[in-house]
Scaffold this motif. Structure first.
Motif, PDB file in Angstrom:
ATOM      1  N   ASP A  39       0.815  -1.221   0.000  1.00 25.73           N
ATOM      2  CA  ASP A  39       0.000   0.000   0.000  1.00 25.73           C
ATOM      3  C   ASP A  39       0.847   1.269   0.000  1.00 25.73           C
ATOM      4  O   ASP A  39       0.424   2.306   0.519  1.00 25.73           O
ATOM      5  CB  ASP A  39      -0.969   0.006   1.196  1.00 25.73           C
ATOM      6  N   LEU A  40       2.049   1.172  -0.592  1.00 25.53           N
ATOM      7  CA  LEU A  40       2.881   2.360  -0.746  1.00 25.53           C
ATOM      8  C   LEU A  40       2.440   3.156  -1.973  1.00 25.53           C
ATOM      9  O   LEU A  40       2.551   4.378  -2.003  1.00 25.53           O
ATOM     10  CB  LEU A  40       4.359   1.964  -0.885  1.00 25.53           C
ATOM     11  N   ASN A  41       1.966   2.439  -2.995  1.00 21.51           N
ATOM     12  CA  ASN A  41       1.379   3.043  -4.191  1.00 21.51           C
ATOM     13  C   ASN A  41       0.135   2.250  -4.549  1.00 21.51           C
ATOM     14  O   ASN A  41      -0.058   1.132  -4.073  1.00 21.51           O
ATOM     15  CB  ASN A  41       2.359   3.012  -5.374  1.00 21.51           C
ATOM     16  N   LYS A  42      -0.704   2.821  -5.427  1.00 25.64           N
ATOM     17  CA  LYS A  42      -1.904   2.121  -5.877  1.00 25.64           C
ATOM     18  C   LYS A  42      -1.891   2.009  -7.395  1.00 25.64           C
ATOM     19  O   LYS A  42      -1.460   2.935  -8.086  1.00 25.64           O
ATOM     20  CB  LYS A  42      -3.164   2.854  -5.416  1.00 25.64           C
ATOM     21  N   PRO A  43      -2.350   0.891  -7.936  1.00 23.68           N
ATOM     22  CA  PRO A  43      -2.429   0.748  -9.394  1.00 23.68           C
ATOM     23  C   PRO A  43      -3.467   1.705  -9.970  1.00 23.68           C
ATOM     24  O   PRO A  43      -4.484   1.990  -9.324  1.00 23.68           O
ATOM     25  CB  PRO A  43      -2.847  -0.714  -9.579  1.00 23.68           C
ATOM     26  N   ASP A  44      -3.204   2.206 -11.202  1.00 24.44           N
ATOM     27  CA  ASP A  44      -4.186   3.078 -11.839  1.00 24.44           C
ATOM     28  C   ASP A  44      -5.334   2.238 -12.399  1.00 24.44           C
ATOM     29  O   ASP A  44      -5.340   1.006 -12.302  1.00 24.44           O
ATOM     30  CB  ASP A  44      -3.537   3.933 -12.929  1.00 24.44           C
ATOM     31  N   ALA A  45      -6.318   2.909 -13.015  1.00 28.47           N
ATOM     32  CA  ALA A  45      -7.527   2.224 -13.468  1.00 28.47           C
ATOM     33  C   ALA A  45      -7.217   1.125 -14.480  1.00 28.47           C
ATOM     34  O   ALA A  45      -7.795   0.030 -14.429  1.00 28.47           O
ATOM     35  CB  ALA A  45      -8.504   3.236 -14.058  1.00 28.47           C
ATOM     36  N   ASP A  46      -6.293   1.414 -15.416  1.00 28.67           N
ATOM     37  CA  ASP A  46      -5.947   0.413 -16.435  1.00 28.67           C
ATOM     38  C   ASP A  46      -5.331  -0.829 -15.802  1.00 28.67           C
ATOM     39  O   ASP A  46      -5.622  -1.965 -16.207  1.00 28.67           O
ATOM     40  CB  ASP A  46      -4.975   1.012 -17.456  1.00 28.67           C
ATOM     41  N   LYS A  47      -4.463  -0.617 -14.809  1.00 24.67           N
ATOM     42  CA  LYS A  47      -3.812  -1.753 -14.161  1.00 24.67           C
ATOM     43  C   LYS A  47      -4.798  -2.540 -13.294  1.00 24.67           C
ATOM     44  O   LYS A  47      -4.664  -3.755 -13.139  1.00 24.67           O
ATOM     45  CB  LYS A  47      -2.627  -1.278 -13.316  1.00 24.67           C
ATOM     46  N   ILE A  48      -5.789  -1.843 -12.734  1.00 22.64           N
ATOM     47  CA  ILE A  48      -6.829  -2.540 -11.973  1.00 22.64           C
ATOM     48  C   ILE A  48      -7.554  -3.531 -12.879  1.00 22.64           C
ATOM     49  O   ILE A  48      -7.803  -4.687 -12.507  1.00 22.64           O
ATOM     50  CB  ILE A  48      -7.838  -1.544 -11.366  1.00 22.64           C
TER      51      ILE A  48
END
Length: 234
Positions: A39-48
């Motif tokens: 949870d240091l970064n979050k995937p963007d919509a495309d990666k989700i």
């Protein structure tokens, strides 16, 4: 359970290492996956969308942040609960009374403490954790003879070394480049960190549900140290 924890859970259920998932969703390294899972970064919509396809999970399940976090018990704790439930009401009340007294005593006792370096890389007792961003902090633990022999502390991730070591448990590590057969150590194989029992041609998992890890030609393997015990954080 956080988004990162759900990504990690789904990855492990499919038997993927972080580097495998990185390749499947088109990110540059396993470090990106590690950052997501911590949870240091979050995937963007495309990666989700790609994560959902690769991990065969719905977006609603992956993104749902309202799932109550599960209280995880070790095998020993589960056995204790089973024994407790088998007792009659009088015996259960006696056990609860003793627990209350001991919990109060434990808080009141001024236990001596010891401080050691703690590294954020969690040795895997499961699928394998990528060795990156190995941040160091100082951790205060209960002072023991074993703690004074250790050089640093790591936290176990996974269940493959049960019943000896449980997920989330802190282990004491003494730095050394080699260990003896049947001793338990911390190993790095191609960037993944493991806690395993050393054998001549493989790393052994104590939990029979998990496969051993054979040594293969061309692998980068080195020993970070010998596990000499466990630590209790203050």
């Amino acid at each position: 359970m956080s988004l990162g924890q759900r990504i990690k859970q789904a990855r492990e259920q499919h038997g993927y290492q972080q580097k495998d998932l990185a390749k499947k969703v088109g990110v540059k390294s396993a470090g990106v996956i590690s950052n997501w899972e911590r949870d240091l970064n979050k995937p963007d919509a495309d990666k989700i969308v790609q994560l959902c396809e690769v991990l065969e999970i719905s977006a609603s399940d992956l993104l749902n942040c309202h799932i109550q976090e599960e209280f995880v018990c070790s095998t020993r704790e589960k056995d204790m609960i089973k024994q407790f439930r088998s007792l009659d009401d009088i015996a259960q009340e006696a056990i609860l009374s003793l627990l209350s007294i001991e919990a109060k005593r434990h808080k009141e006792v001024n236990l001596p403490t010891w401080t050691l370096p703690f590294f954020s890389a969690r040795p895997s007792a499961g699928i394998g954790n990528y060795m990156m961003d190995n941040e160091e902090e100082q951790m205060e633990i209960i002072d023991t003879p074993q703690a004074r022999k250790a050089d640093y502390i790591l936290q176990v991730d996974g269940n493959s070394m049960e019943p000896k070591f449980h997920s989330g448990q802190y282990v004491l590590v003494k730095k050394q480049e080699t260990i003896q057969t049947n001793e338990i150590g911390i190993f790095v194989i191609d960037g993944d960190v493991w806690i395993k029992q050393f054998q001549i041609d493989h790393l052994h998992s104590l939990n029979p549900k998990y496969a051993d890890i054979p040594f293969e030609e061309g692998q980068e393997i080195y020993c970070m140290g010998k596990v000499i015990g466990t630590a209790e954080r203050v």
